[in-house]
Design a protein around this motif. Structure first.
Motif, PDB file in Angstrom:
ATOM      1  N   VAL A   1       5.832   4.148   9.176  1.00 15.36           N
ATOM      2  CA  VAL A   1       4.686   3.240   9.336  1.00 15.36           C
ATOM      3  C   VAL A   1       4.822   2.531  10.675  1.00 15.36           C
ATOM      4  O   VAL A   1       5.810   1.838  10.923  1.00 15.36           O
ATOM      5  CB  VAL A   1       4.648   2.173   8.212  1.00 15.36           C
ATOM      6  CG1 VAL A   1       3.357   1.362   8.316  1.00 15.36           C
ATOM      7  CG2 VAL A   1       4.774   2.805   6.845  1.00 15.36           C
TER       8      VAL A   1
ATOM      9  N   THR B   1       7.680   8.539   4.946  1.00 12.60           N
ATOM     10  CA  THR B   1       6.587   7.981   5.752  1.00 12.60           C
ATOM     11  C   THR B   1       7.118   7.036   6.829  1.00 12.60           C
ATOM     12  O   THR B   1       7.913   6.137   6.523  1.00 12.60           O
ATOM     13  CB  THR B   1       5.610   7.176   4.851  1.00 12.60           C
ATOM     14  OG1 THR B   1       5.166   8.027   3.800  1.00 12.60           O
ATOM     15  CG2 THR B   1       4.413   6.671   5.639  1.00 12.60           C
TER      16      THR B   1
ATOM     17  N   TYR C   1       0.814  -1.228   0.000  1.00 10.97           N
ATOM     18  CA  TYR C   1       0.000   0.000   0.000  1.00 10.97           C
ATOM     19  C   TYR C   1       0.840   1.267   0.000  1.00 10.97           C
ATOM     20  O   TYR C   1       0.345   2.322  -0.368  1.00 10.97           O
ATOM     21  CB  TYR C   1      -1.045  -0.044   1.115  1.00 10.97           C
ATOM     22  CG  TYR C   1      -2.143  -0.968   0.671  1.00 10.97           C
ATOM     23  CD1 TYR C   1      -3.111  -0.521  -0.233  1.00 10.97           C
ATOM     24  CD2 TYR C   1      -2.135  -2.310   1.013  1.00 10.97           C
ATOM     25  CE1 TYR C   1      -4.056  -1.387  -0.743  1.00 10.97           C
ATOM     26  CE2 TYR C   1      -3.080  -3.183   0.517  1.00 10.97           C
ATOM     27  CZ  TYR C   1      -4.043  -2.715  -0.364  1.00 10.97           C
ATOM     28  OH  TYR C   1      -4.966  -3.578  -0.888  1.00 10.97           O
ATOM     29  N   ASN C   2       2.105   1.171   0.382  1.00  8.28           N
ATOM     30  CA  ASN C   2       2.983   2.341   0.296  1.00  8.28           C
ATOM     31  C   ASN C   2       3.769   2.340  -1.016  1.00  8.28           C
ATOM     32  O   ASN C   2       4.668   3.137  -1.202  1.00  8.28           O
ATOM     33  CB  ASN C   2       3.900   2.407   1.509  1.00  8.28           C
ATOM     34  CG  ASN C   2       3.134   2.868   2.741  1.00  8.28           C
ATOM     35  OD1 ASN C   2       2.744   4.027   2.833  1.00  8.28           O
ATOM     36  ND2 ASN C   2       2.865   1.954   3.657  1.00  8.28           N
TER      37      ASN C   2
ATOM     38  N   SER D   1      -0.854   0.388  10.167  1.00  6.20           N
ATOM     39  CA  SER D   1      -1.424  -0.644   9.314  1.00  6.20           C
ATOM     40  C   SER D   1      -1.752  -1.843  10.187  1.00  6.20           C
ATOM     41  O   SER D   1      -1.113  -2.066  11.216  1.00  6.20           O
ATOM     42  CB  SER D   1      -0.416  -1.026   8.231  1.00  6.20           C
ATOM     43  OG  SER D   1      -0.990  -1.901   7.299  1.00  6.20           O
TER      44      SER D   1
ATOM     45  N   LYS E   1       5.052  12.014   6.939  1.00  4.90           N
ATOM     46  CA  LYS E   1       3.790  11.376   7.314  1.00  4.90           C
ATOM     47  C   LYS E   1       4.033  10.252   8.331  1.00  4.90           C
ATOM     48  O   LYS E   1       5.057   9.571   8.266  1.00  4.90           O
ATOM     49  CB  LYS E   1       3.117  10.753   6.082  1.00  4.90           C
ATOM     50  CG  LYS E   1       2.734  11.761   5.008  1.00  4.90           C
ATOM     51  CD  LYS E   1       2.074  11.091   3.816  1.00  4.90           C
ATOM     52  CE  LYS E   1       3.056  10.496   2.814  1.00  4.90           C
ATOM     53  NZ  LYS E   1       3.827  11.452   2.028  1.00  4.90           N
TER      54      LYS E   1
ATOM     55  N   THR F   1       1.875   6.823   9.564  1.00  3.40           N
ATOM     56  CA  THR F   1       0.687   6.025   9.307  1.00  3.40           C
ATOM     57  C   THR F   1       0.794   4.713  10.083  1.00  3.40           C
ATOM     58  O   THR F   1       1.830   4.416  10.680  1.00  3.40           O
ATOM     59  CB  THR F   1       0.489   5.799   7.792  1.00  3.40           C
ATOM     60  OG1 THR F   1      -0.715   5.077   7.572  1.00  3.40           O
ATOM     61  CG2 THR F   1       1.643   5.041   7.181  1.00  3.40           C
TER      62      THR F   1
END
Ligand SMILES: [Zn+2]
Ligand SMILES: [Zn+2]
Length: 346
Positions: free
Chosen positions: A265, A263, A169-170, A291, A287, A289
């Protein structure tokens, strides 16, 4: 009813012990699976110790399940007796919310039914894969490719899909510079997938003894995070950092290591929330994020991908009576990289 043998925690302190219980016979759309192997995930230990405060005892853990189909309900179309199959973190979701309809059941708005310590619609608690059989709706079962070592496939059902879906997804691709924070069950799978996606992979670990292991897994660089000068040299280096650590740590340090638009994660969920330096995000549009595992569709795609690339987990196969020692060793990070229980030895 089916008589089932398993392992359960009877309370939060005395460890796991043999446990016999019953499962319902498969309904029309359900499959009875004879369990061969089950991986041990950190979530199992947290729930056995009631660290989230919601464990129902006796608690049967296990959500990295590989087994063979033993019987099917009348309306099952996807599987037949003898098929090699897998079950992961959840075995149910509402099926009608936007996320379920979009094949992202793991984010079901009405809540998934976890494979262990979950609640079935009738109020019954789900019992997981530390057992010799399980009954699951066919829509929450995946096919295991035949060419992979079956015991080594089990951890793909949680650690594997969790890390694969992050990279998918990244949109990780060749040329990306990726840092993997932590080299445990999740970290070693993140390394294998990131290397196979063609990224330049750096393991960030506070344990310098892991350097050789990391290199053996194919990582390009190893950084000892307790060497502050070494870490400083990496400021602004990474497109992504996959943080697999659930123990308390300073995430701001790793935000500094990202490039502009990079990013971070988060996969581990620390008990204490980290303190965030917001300026680290705004100054270079970085960012953060998170998951959570992956969908059934992505799990099947991941397994097929592993079959073409020959990817499996590095495991230590144990017999059920070793379970409490395995838990102790996992808490001490003394496993390369996942324990898998041989359920035929129950
Ligand atoms: Zn897990
Ligand atoms: Zn749903």
């Amino acid at each position: 009813m089916i008589e089932v043998k398993g392992l359960a925690a009877y309370n939060s302190i005395t460890g796991l012990a043999p446990y016999s219980f019953k499962r319902n016979l498969p309904l029309s759309n359900e499959v009875l699976i004879d369990i061969l192997y089950c991986g041990i995930c950190h979530a199992d230990i947290h729930q056995a110790e009631n660290n989230y405060g919601n464990t129902v005892y006796p608690f049967v853990p296990g959500h990295e399940i590989v087994g063979r189909v033993k019987a099917i309900g009348n309306d099952v179309t996807k599987f037949k007796n003898g098929d090699l199959v897998g079950v992961g973190y959840f075995l149910g979701s509402c099926g009608h919310c936007p996320n379920c309809l979009n094949h992202e059941e793991q984010y079901c708005e009405n809540g998934i039914t976890p494979t262990q310590n979950g609640r079935l619609p009738g109020g019954e608690t789900t019992k997981g894969g530390y057992s010799d059989s399980i009954v699951v709706n066919e829509d929450f079962i995946v096919s295991i490719p035949k060419n992979l070592d079956t015991a080594r496939v089990a951890p793909l059902l949680c650690a594997g899909i969790t890390t694969y879906s992050v990279l998918k997804y990244n949109l990780v691709k060749p040329g990306h510079r990726i840092g993997i924070l932590g080299l445990g069950g999740l970290g070693h799978m993140a390394v294998k997938f990131a290397v196979s996606f063609g990224a330049e992979v750096t393991v960030l670990s506070s344990t310098s003894e892991k350097e050789k292991d990391a290199k053996d897994l194919g990582v390009h660089y190893f950084i000892n995070t307790s060497d502050k000068d070494e870490v400083k040299r990496l400021i602004g280096s990474f497109d992504f950092i996959v943080d697999t650590v659930s123990a308390k740590h300073d995430i701001n340090l790793y935000l500094r290591l990202l490039k502009k638009d990079g990013t971070l994660v988060l996969l581990g969920v620390p008990v204490d929330n980290p303190i965030l330096g917001v300026g680290l995000l705004t100054s270079l549009r970085k960012k953060i994020t998170g998951s959570f595992v992956g969908s059934i569709e992505d799990t099947q795609q991941m397994l097929n991908y592993c079959a073409t690339k020959g990817i499996t987990a590095d495991v230590e196969l144990i017999s059920p009576d070793y379970i409490n020692i395995a838990y102790k060793r996992m808490i001490e990070s003394d496993v390369r990289y996942r324990f898998v229980i041989d359920m035929k030895k129950l």
